[in-house]
Design a protein around this motif. Structure first.
Motif, mmCIF file in Angstrom:
data_model
loop_
_atom_site.group_PDB
_atom_site.id
_atom_site.type_symbol
_atom_site.label_atom_id
_atom_site.label_comp_id
_atom_site.label_asym_id
_atom_site.label_seq_id
_atom_site.Cartn_x
_atom_site.Cartn_y
_atom_site.Cartn_z
ATOM 1 N N GLY A 77 0.843 -1.296 0.021
ATOM 2 C CA GLY A 77 -0.245 -0.095 0.032
ATOM 3 C C GLY A 77 0.881 1.337 0.023
ATOM 4 O O GLY A 77 0.538 2.206 -0.691
ATOM 5 N N ASP A 78 1.809 1.270 0.549
ATOM 6 C CA ASP A 78 2.986 2.248 0.630
ATOM 7 C C ASP A 78 3.149 2.856 -0.758
ATOM 8 O O ASP A 78 3.065 4.064 -1.248
ATOM 9 C CB ASP A 78 4.248 2.010 1.361
ATOM 10 N N LEU A 79 3.682 1.988 -1.486
ATOM 11 C CA LEU A 79 3.967 2.133 -3.042
ATOM 12 C C LEU A 79 2.877 2.331 -3.716
ATOM 13 O O LEU A 79 2.785 3.320 -4.702
ATOM 14 C CB LEU A 79 4.992 0.785 -3.698
ATOM 15 N N THR A 83 1.893 6.348 -5.654
ATOM 16 C CA THR A 83 2.170 6.314 -7.065
ATOM 17 C C THR A 83 0.684 6.969 -7.312
ATOM 18 O O THR A 83 0.660 7.807 -8.298
ATOM 19 C CB THR A 83 2.287 5.079 -7.673
ATOM 20 N N LEU A 84 -0.507 6.423 -6.831
ATOM 21 C CA LEU A 84 -1.702 6.848 -7.204
ATOM 22 C C LEU A 84 -1.778 8.387 -6.823
ATOM 23 O O LEU A 84 -2.141 9.195 -7.756
ATOM 24 C CB LEU A 84 -2.934 6.337 -6.624
ATOM 25 N N LEU A 85 -1.215 8.984 -5.992
ATOM 26 C CA LEU A 85 -1.183 10.126 -5.380
ATOM 27 C C LEU A 85 -0.162 11.153 -6.452
ATOM 28 O O LEU A 85 -0.602 12.086 -7.092
ATOM 29 C CB LEU A 85 -0.559 10.534 -4.089
ATOM 30 N N GLY A 92 -4.959 13.806 -0.981
ATOM 31 C CA GLY A 92 -5.074 13.576 0.602
ATOM 32 C C GLY A 92 -4.052 12.991 0.690
ATOM 33 O O GLY A 92 -2.748 13.135 0.329
ATOM 34 N N GLU A 93 -3.769 12.330 2.061
ATOM 35 C CA GLU A 93 -2.606 11.855 2.835
ATOM 36 C C GLU A 93 -2.987 10.351 3.267
ATOM 37 O O GLU A 93 -4.184 10.114 3.754
ATOM 38 C CB GLU A 93 -2.132 12.506 3.739
ATOM 39 N N TYR A 94 -1.842 9.669 2.685
ATOM 40 C CA TYR A 94 -2.125 8.030 3.150
ATOM 41 C C TYR A 94 -1.407 7.882 4.447
ATOM 42 O O TYR A 94 -0.148 8.013 4.283
ATOM 43 C CB TYR A 94 -1.654 7.186 2.052
ATOM 44 N N ASP A 95 -1.942 7.193 5.238
ATOM 45 C CA ASP A 95 -1.495 7.240 6.736
ATOM 46 C C ASP A 95 -1.739 5.690 7.158
ATOM 47 O O ASP A 95 -1.841 5.456 8.512
ATOM 48 C CB ASP A 95 -1.982 8.278 7.646
ATOM 49 N N LYS A 96 -1.818 4.734 6.334
ATOM 50 C CA LYS A 96 -1.716 3.482 6.592
ATOM 51 C C LYS A 96 -3.050 3.052 7.463
ATOM 52 O O LYS A 96 -3.012 1.912 8.234
ATOM 53 C CB LYS A 96 -0.620 2.847 7.151
ATOM 54 N N ARG A 97 -4.070 3.815 7.375
ATOM 55 C CA ARG A 97 -5.268 3.480 8.360
ATOM 56 C C ARG A 97 -6.408 4.047 7.600
ATOM 57 O O ARG A 97 -6.415 4.809 6.732
ATOM 58 C CB ARG A 97 -5.175 4.176 9.649
ATOM 59 N N PRO A 98 -7.710 3.155 7.787
ATOM 60 C CA PRO A 98 -8.934 3.470 6.939
ATOM 61 C C PRO A 98 -9.510 5.032 7.100
ATOM 62 O O PRO A 98 -10.240 5.180 6.391
ATOM 63 C CB PRO A 98 -9.793 2.334 7.107
ATOM 64 N N LEU A 102 -6.772 9.916 2.703
ATOM 65 C CA LEU A 102 -6.800 9.651 1.458
ATOM 66 C C LEU A 102 -8.155 9.466 0.663
ATOM 67 O O LEU A 102 -8.949 8.771 1.242
ATOM 68 C CB LEU A 102 -5.883 8.135 1.388
ATOM 69 N N ARG A 103 -8.190 9.957 -0.577
ATOM 70 C CA ARG A 103 -9.275 9.921 -1.395
ATOM 71 C C ARG A 103 -8.938 9.476 -2.685
ATOM 72 O O ARG A 103 -8.109 9.946 -3.339
ATOM 73 C CB ARG A 103 -10.047 11.421 -1.251
ATOM 74 N N LEU A 104 -9.676 8.672 -3.386
ATOM 75 C CA LEU A 104 -9.182 8.046 -4.510
ATOM 76 C C LEU A 104 -10.117 9.091 -5.486
ATOM 77 O O LEU A 104 -11.309 9.603 -5.548
ATOM 78 C CB LEU A 104 -9.799 6.610 -4.913
ATOM 79 N N LYS A 105 -9.487 9.150 -6.846
ATOM 80 C CA LYS A 105 -10.199 10.393 -7.729
ATOM 81 C C LYS A 105 -10.118 9.193 -9.273
ATOM 82 O O LYS A 105 -9.107 8.658 -9.517
ATOM 83 C CB LYS A 105 -9.180 11.492 -8.245
#
Length: 223
Positions: A77-79, A83-85, A92-98, A102-105
């Motif tokens: 998920g880190d990678l 990469t999606l960002l 947003g920001e991915y912080d390894k928790r739901p 983070l928002r997908l576009k």
């Protein structure tokens, strides 16, 4: 490709006895974890907004099986999300928790097999059984343009879910195929899985992975 299965498996899906047993063992050991069939991660705007579908292998025990969101909480998920960002397919920001920001576009993230398998290795029968959910997931995305499969198992299952022949669409890193299915033309791209093993051994580099995701983003005008 038509199927009567829903796009998402129930959290307590009973279809694969070995996976059910593994889920129950994880529930016993870690009752606070999600421990179920992990639902797809939808973008802002829901199903109609999806242009790119990322198809992974299966939830990792310490990743999505724990957090309940695909590719969340482990190295892959880190990678993936970084990469999606980078290519505008997330914000947003991915912080390894739901519950991070983070928002997908224009992008959805799912798995070929929805329940965590022992040693991250689903059997062929389990992959086939779960393919009905994958087929329905694809059918339920009216504006889908590009699929990105991570690893050979994901690739082969997705090709079959699209009603195509694996022999005519062999897996390889950075492969690209046009597949006609259900009256629409889809682009199928594939990459080596963004697992810690593949990146640690150099089988997959960040640059290699970014090339595939960048092409998918360009397919839908996001890059």
């Amino acid at each position: 490709m038509t199927t009567t299965a829903p796009p998402e498996a129930p959290a307590d899906c009973p279809l694969c006895p070995r996976l059910v047993e593994y889920r129950q063992e994880n529930e016993r050991l870690e009752p606070s974890w999600f421990n179920g069939a992990v639902p797809s991660f939808l973008p802002e705007g829901g199903e109609e907004a999806v242009r790119v579908l990322i198809v992974g292998l299966a939830p990792g025990r310490m990743g999505a099986n724990r957090t309940g969101r695909p590719f969340t909480g482990d190295w892959a998920g880190d990678l993936l999300y970084a990469t999606l960002l980078k290519f505008g397919l997330a914000a947003g920001e991915y912080d390894k928790r739901p519950d991070d920001s983070l928002r997908l576009k224009h992008t959805m993230v799912t798995n070929a097999v929805r329940c965590a398998p022992p040693e991250n290795k689903p059997t062929g029968h389990e992959t086939t059984t779960c393919r009905n959910f994958l087929s329905s997931r694809i059918e339920a995305l009216p504006n889908l343009k590009t699929l990105v499969c991570l690893g050979k198992i994901s690739h082969d299952s997705t090709v079959r879910a699209l009603g195509a022949r694996v022999a005519a669409h062999p897996f390889g890193h950075d492969t690209s195929y046009a597949i006609e299915t259900g009256g629409r033309a889809l682009r199928l791209r594939s990459s080596y899985h963004c697992s810690r093993y593949n990146t640690n051994t150099g089988k997959l580099t960040t640059e290699m992975f970014e090339t595939v995701i960048g092409r998918a983003a360009a397919d839908v005008g996001a890059a």
